[in-house]
Structure formats: C-alpha cells, structure tokens
Design an enzyme around this catalytic site. Structure first.
Site, PDB file in Angstrom:
ATOM      1  N   GLU A  74     -11.249  75.991  99.805  1.00 44.03           N
ATOM      2  CA  GLU A  74     -11.826  74.808 100.429  1.00 44.03           C
ATOM      3  C   GLU A  74     -13.078  74.360  99.685  1.00 44.03           C
ATOM      4  O   GLU A  74     -13.902  75.160  99.273  1.00 44.03           O
ATOM      5  CB  GLU A  74     -12.120  75.038 101.919  1.00 44.03           C
ATOM      6  N   CYS A  75     -13.171  73.056  99.475  1.00 41.13           N
ATOM      7  CA  CYS A  75     -14.294  72.368  98.864  1.00 41.13           C
ATOM      8  C   CYS A  75     -14.669  72.997  97.509  1.00 41.13           C
ATOM      9  O   CYS A  75     -13.936  72.854  96.547  1.00 41.13           O
ATOM     10  CB  CYS A  75     -15.467  72.296  99.826  1.00 41.13           C
ATOM     11  N   GLY A  76     -15.785  73.700  97.405  1.00 41.63           N
ATOM     12  CA  GLY A  76     -16.191  74.252  96.124  1.00 41.63           C
ATOM     13  C   GLY A  76     -15.151  75.181  95.531  1.00 41.63           C
ATOM     14  O   GLY A  76     -14.913  75.174  94.315  1.00 41.63           O
TER      15      GLY A  76
ATOM     16  N   SER B 122      -8.263  72.192  99.616  1.00 42.70           N
ATOM     17  CA  SER B 122      -8.690  71.002 100.335  1.00 42.70           C
ATOM     18  C   SER B 122     -10.201  70.884 100.280  1.00 42.70           C
ATOM     19  O   SER B 122     -10.909  71.886 100.125  1.00 42.70           O
ATOM     20  CB  SER B 122      -8.240  71.086 101.794  1.00 42.70           C
TER      21      SER B 122
END
Length: 457
Positions: free
Chosen positions: A328-330, A429
């Site tokens: 997720e993200c990073g 994501s």
C-alpha cells in the site's frame, strides 16, 4: 488500581499545536512513572510514531469512520488494561470528520464513542477577548460533546496571559493551562505531515523539552484529579498459537506506516511477522510465505532503494513464484518499475509495469471504501474494507489493460477501479486499508500465504 484516567486532546483547527501539547503531556506523565497509553484519532501514521516514542507504549489509531463503535471501544479497552492514563490526540479541528454535515470520523464523535472528556487546545496568537467567544462557540456547537476545559497555546507574554485569563472568566469553561510560544521545541513538518521519528535526531531531547514546557505551565496532578476515573475492562487474554505462516513486513526509514491493529490481526490470524529492511538488508528473510509492504517515504530514500538490486530482484521473483504480496502507498510505489523524484528516475522492483512520479502537491486525500471485484489474497469478491488515501505521487505509464481488484468509492465521487493486481497474487494500491474494518481480510491474507506455502511444499 482498578481504574485509570483518560482524556482527548482536541484542537480548534489543524496547526493549533495539539500534537505538541499531546506529546508534552504524554512525555511528562511518563516521566512521572505513569503507564501512558497513547491513541490517535483519524487515519494517521506519523503522529502515532511520535506518541509511541514519547510514551514508551505503542500508539493505536481510533477512527470513527473506518471502524464501528464497538470496534473502537474494543481497541481502547484492550490497550488500557494496564494503563494509568490514556491520552487520545484528535484529528484536525474538534468537529471535522467525514463531511460538514455529520460528525462521523471527527474527534467529537470519537470522544462520545469511548466516553472521554475533551481538552480543547486554542491557538491564542493575536487573540484577547475573542478567545472567550471562540471557546463558547465550540462548547455550544454540540452540547453532547463533553469539553472539560481549555488550554491556550502560543501565549505571547505575561500580559497576554492575564488578558486571556480575564477573557475565559467570562465563560464557565475551566482554564487548564497557558502554554507560551516556544517555536524551537516544535516538531518540523514536510509533505504528508510531521517529520517521522526515523528521520529525526535528538528525539529524547525534543520530547523532554515538550515535557518541561507542559510541566512548567500546566498542573498535571490537578489535571488528573479533575478527570473522571474510568473502570478497567476485563482482560483480553491472548491465546498462544503455533504460527501457520510467516509474513515478511518491510519496516525501516522508508516504510514505517502501519496500523498496529493490522499487525495484531495478522498475528491473531496465525501469522508470524518477520520484519526486514528493503533499505539495509541484502536479501529477504528466509522461509517467508508472504510479504506486507507498508507505506512511508520511499521517495526520500529512492537512491538507496534503487541501489539495493539484489533484494529488489528477490521481491520480483517472490511475486512471480505465486506467493502473496500486499502493498500500500509507499510499498506499492516501491514495487513499480520506477520512482520519479527530483527530476531523476530511480529503478524499483518491477513487479508492476508502470511508475510513480512525485508532484508538488497532494494528488489524493480522503476516506475510501473498497469492494473487491474478484477474488484476491485479501478475500473473495464482494468483500468490503475501509481505508484512507493521501499521497503526492501519481501513476505514469499505466497500461489500459492493467488488472484491478478494487471498486473504490469516496465522498462526492463516483466509483473507480484501483487495487492493481499482477500474477493473481500481488495486490498494490495507494489506499491504506484498516483491517479492523474487516478482520476477515487479515485472515484471508494469512490463509493465502498458507496455501502458497503448502503448494510450494
């Protein structure tokens, strides 16, 4: 002791100094020898990292939009079983939450759900009699929100303090402290929020300075006496178990954004979590059956991440082997072909066939609800999980036929497809999911890791 003290530190708005006040109180109470349990309202990872370091106990997020009231109370009760004081830092302004028309997700909403009084932090710069009007407005806006008292922050002088004391005397709201302006002890900020503890030096000195600031200008013994006693809940006994699967969790200066409850739910579902550093370790841990790549600041360590070619290759091979990865993200950015930042392009893992590019302002911000559109390591189709999105990067080179597994809904926006999936086992994501909004997601991920393990054997 069969009870403890607890209160919420709320603010009139973001930037009023509530984080400094909360950290100062936590550090000062811990210095007195009290067991201080910190909590953070809202979808935040950076403030909880500071709370953990200042109090000596892991901070837990309590979010009234992502989590049901019963879940909020369970988390609060679980981690206050042996605490002497619970300090909850609010989010944004006291009444700010999911929308302007309802209280869901606000600090006020959370204070009601866990039945704690509120201490309102007011930035008193350039204010005199108007401070009383502001306080009365906050107290009168929602009479069901229990505001126990007010703390004036950034008080400019002794004369300013006298004026504010006279002004608050026009109300029936107790004055709990007046904190002078001390810009030198504030924690520096950057995009996404405060600078994380992993990127700061002299942390103990900073927290000690905040504790001194609070102790010199607030009577903490009187404050605790003033707060109601909260009965302890029956103990949550953890059931020992033999791990079913081993999950590698990326955690270092580049990847530090994890909800503590996500990690607990994975353990409860049968995972042994093995922490590793994509920055500093040359290889993945031995014997892992899945990977959890959390968020953080990979753009600040992009050069070093790019240089660590061996572990990047192992992660790519891990995905291609069929073992589950959730990013997720990073962590998602790290799994892409490349990361573009500061006019340079840094090669990343190459799991996803596109890249992220850092921008000068945020590209997305807000609560998100996702529904799985197909079976994935997080669960079967139709599974619903809530989370939050906040990032400064955007995607470039996204293929038109890129497979997705999320249908994402947000306030004032129609559904969109996200949650990119490759190899049928790797999900990435920008959205940070809170597993406590759907504990089955943690169970499904552990089971997916176990299934991959059994297949490999």
């Amino acid at each position: 002791m069969k009870s403890f003290k607890g209160f919420v530190i709320a603010g009139t708005h973001s930037g009023c100094g509530k984080t400094s006040v909360a950290l100062g109180i936590m550090a000062a109470l811990a210095r007195k020898g009290l067991r201080v349990q910190p909590f953070k309202s809202g979808p935040d990872f950076i403030d909880p990292g500071h709370h953990t370091r200042a109090s000596g106990r892991a901070c837990h997020n309590l979010d009234g939009w992502m989590l049901e009231g019963e879940t909020l109370r369970d988390i609060f009760s679980r981690y206050t079983q042996d605490a002497d004081a619970a300090v909850v830092e609010g989010v944004m302004g006291l009444y700010d939450g999911y929308s302007a028309l309802e209280e869901t997700g606000s600090t006020a909403h959370l204070s009601k759900e866990i039945n704690l009084p509120v201490i309102l932090v007011v930035d008193a710069r350039s204010m005199a009699r108007s401070a009383a009007a502001l306080v009365l407005g906050y107290c009168g806006f929602d009479e069901d929100t229990a505001i126990a008292g007010v703390v004036f922050n950034r008080v400019g002088s002794a004369n300013h303090a006298r004026t504010l004391q006279e002004a608050i005397g026009l109300t029936n709201v107790p004055l709990l402290g007046m904190l002078p302006r001390r810009e030198e002890i504030s924690t520096p900020s950057r995009h996404l929020g405060l600078v994380t503890p992993e990127h700061l030096e002299d942390l103990e000195q900073k927290y000690s300075g905040l504790a001194d600031w609070v102790e010199e200008n607030m009577n903490l013994d009187e404050l605790l006496e003033y707060m109601p006693d909260i009965p302890r809940s029956p103990r949550f006994d953890e059931v020992p178990m033999i791990p079913k699967a081993h999950i590698g969790v990326a955690r270092d200066e580049a990847f530090s954004f994890y909800y503590e409850e996500n990690l607990r739910l994975l353990r409860e579902a049968g995972a042994e979590l093995v922490f590793f550093s994509p920055l500093n370790d040359r290889s993945l841990p031995d014997g892992i059956d899945g990977l959890y790549m959390g968020g953080g600041y990979p753009e600040l360590s992009a050069f070093d991440l790019a240089q660590n070619t061996r572990i990047k290759r192992e992660i790519l091979d891990f995905s291609r082997s069929g073992k589950p990865i959730y990013a997720e993200c990073g962590g998602f950015m790290y799994l892409m072909d490349a990361l573009s930042a500061n006019n340079r392009i840094f090669p990343m893992c190459g799991v996803f066939p596109f890249r992220s590019s850092m921008k000068n302002r945020f590209q997305a911000l807000g609560y998100r609800e996702i529904k799985l559109t197909k079976d994935s390591p997080l669960g079967p189709a139709e599974t619903v999980i809530r989370g939050h999105e906040f990032h400064y990067s955007d995607l470039e080179g996204l293929p038109d036929d890129q497979a997705t597994t999320y249908e994402v809904t947000a306030r004032n926006a129609g559904p969109r497809n996200e949650g990119y999936m490759v190899n049928g086992n790797t999900v990435g994501s920008y959205i940070h999911l809170h597993f406590a909004s759907c504990p089955e997601a943690a169970t499904h991920f552990v089971d997916a890791c176990l299934k991959a393990k059994d297949s490999a054997e």
